[in-house]
Design a protein around this motif. Structure first.
Motif, PDB file in Angstrom:
ATOM      1  N   THR A  62      48.728  24.924  29.895  1.00 49.32           N
ATOM      2  CA  THR A  62      48.395  26.297  29.988  1.00 49.32           C
ATOM      3  C   THR A  62      47.277  26.309  30.722  1.00 49.32           C
ATOM      4  O   THR A  62      46.585  25.655  30.662  1.00 49.32           O
ATOM      5  CB  THR A  62      48.076  26.669  28.380  1.00 49.32           C
ATOM      6  N   VAL A  63      46.867  27.645  31.145  1.00 48.16           N
ATOM      7  CA  VAL A  63      45.517  28.246  31.647  1.00 48.16           C
ATOM      8  C   VAL A  63      45.047  29.345  31.010  1.00 48.16           C
ATOM      9  O   VAL A  63      45.873  30.221  30.888  1.00 48.16           O
ATOM     10  CB  VAL A  63      45.540  28.245  33.169  1.00 48.16           C
ATOM     11  N   ASN A  64      44.058  29.227  30.047  1.00 47.46           N
ATOM     12  CA  ASN A  64      43.800  30.406  29.254  1.00 47.46           C
ATOM     13  C   ASN A  64      42.567  30.987  30.074  1.00 47.46           C
ATOM     14  O   ASN A  64      41.406  30.454  30.219  1.00 47.46           O
ATOM     15  CB  ASN A  64      43.412  29.706  27.778  1.00 47.46           C
ATOM     16  N   SER A  65      42.300  32.206  30.051  1.00 45.04           N
ATOM     17  CA  SER A  65      41.406  33.143  30.680  1.00 45.04           C
ATOM     18  C   SER A  65      41.070  34.246  29.908  1.00 45.04           C
ATOM     19  O   SER A  65      41.843  34.943  29.219  1.00 45.04           O
ATOM     20  CB  SER A  65      41.877  33.349  32.107  1.00 45.04           C
ATOM     21  N   ASP A  66      39.680  34.801  30.039  1.00 44.63           N
ATOM     22  CA  ASP A  66      39.307  36.145  29.487  1.00 44.63           C
ATOM     23  C   ASP A  66      39.784  37.076  30.546  1.00 44.63           C
ATOM     24  O   ASP A  66      39.906  38.448  30.066  1.00 44.63           O
ATOM     25  CB  ASP A  66      37.748  36.201  29.532  1.00 44.63           C
ATOM     26  N   ASP A 210      34.849  34.791  38.708  1.00 43.68           N
ATOM     27  CA  ASP A 210      33.995  35.634  37.925  1.00 43.68           C
ATOM     28  C   ASP A 210      32.910  35.198  36.741  1.00 43.68           C
ATOM     29  O   ASP A 210      33.335  34.514  36.127  1.00 43.68           O
ATOM     30  CB  ASP A 210      35.166  36.553  37.003  1.00 43.68           C
ATOM     31  N   GLU A 211      31.786  35.565  37.272  1.00 45.87           N
ATOM     32  CA  GLU A 211      30.587  35.222  36.071  1.00 45.87           C
ATOM     33  C   GLU A 211      30.777  35.559  34.933  1.00 45.87           C
ATOM     34  O   GLU A 211      30.208  34.908  33.887  1.00 45.87           O
ATOM     35  CB  GLU A 211      29.358  35.535  36.997  1.00 45.87           C
ATOM     36  N   PHE A 212      31.526  36.762  34.450  1.00 43.28           N
ATOM     37  CA  PHE A 212      31.580  37.301  33.202  1.00 43.28           C
ATOM     38  C   PHE A 212      32.824  36.689  32.396  1.00 43.28           C
ATOM     39  O   PHE A 212      32.866  37.032  31.362  1.00 43.28           O
ATOM     40  CB  PHE A 212      31.502  38.859  33.150  1.00 43.28           C
TER      41      PHE A 212
END
Length: 228
Positions: A62-66, A210-212
């Motif tokens: 899986t690849v989990n991202s905000d 992305d830095e955030f």
């Protein structure tokens, strides 16, 4: 001509003698039978010998991202293949440092509108560095827990939106960074020269540009192989 033939004969006899000596000095040489006996390698781990191995198996990642555009929280299946080397760390305990090189297909997927899906393919060359303890159960079988880390570099992959029928490179300035690293834990089992393990890689590096926002890989692999 005679000198050439004599030189060739000497070289052949010397080579044959050296080969015979190497044959007798082999760790598989059975003094009683006078032949190589590969069952003698059953004590390899207990003797603390270095080893080399080949591995292949499936990966479930899986690849989990905000970032909702980069979040592939549903598991995707890929391929894991590589070669390893184990270096004995002690003469008194079956403790090894194992490293190698793998090609690993990671990523994830998710459902989007209209029953379509998005897939995230992140393919890496990965170098694991783990410490392994080979606990012997009997003369042939051993259990081998291990823990350590890994470093990886992305070498290819696509993000595919099946709803819009669009695709782009996974490792671009708008998507994921190429370099990854994290923890690697698992447990293996060896029977004679045959080997199996289950491994989980926990991505610690933020692979999002992305830095955030943050993005992390997670990957479960099943490895089958042999040790020499």
């Amino acid at each position: 001509m005679k000198k050439i033939l004599m030189t060739l004969a000497v070289l052949i006899l010397t080579g044959a003698a050296a080969n015979a000596q190497a044959y007798r000095n082999s760790r598989y040489y059975n003094q009683r039978t006078g032949h190589l006996d590969y069952s003698l390698r059953k004590n390899m781990y207990e003797r603390g010998e270095n080893y080399y191995g080949l591995r292949i198996g499936p990966s479930f990642s899986t690849v989990n991202s905000d970032d909702p555009c980069l979040d592939g929280g549903d598991s995707q299946t890929g391929l894991n293949i590589g070669a390893v080397a184990g270096i004995a760390l002690s003469d008194k305990a079956p403790l090894f440092l194992e490293t190698g090189l793998y090609y690993t297909e990671k990523g994830g997927k998710k459902k989007i509108e209209n029953g379509k899906k998005m897939t995230y393919d992140l393919n890496y060359l990965e170098v694991p560095i783990t410490v392994k303890y080979a606990y012997p159960i009997d003369e042939n079988f051993s259990i081998q827990p291990f823990a350590g880390g890994y470093l990886a570099c992305g070498v290819g992959g696509k993000i595919k939106n099946y709803g819009l029928r669009e695709a782009e490179s996974s490792f671009s300035s708008d998507c994921f960074k190429r370099f990854d690293g994290g923890l690697r834990v698992g447990c293996g089992a060896a029977y004679d020269m045959f080997y199996f393990d289950i491994t989980y890689g926990i991505g610690l590096a933020n692979i999002c540009h992305d830095e955030f926002d943050t993005s992390h890989n997670g990957c479960l692999t099943l490895n089958f192989g042999v040790n020499f």
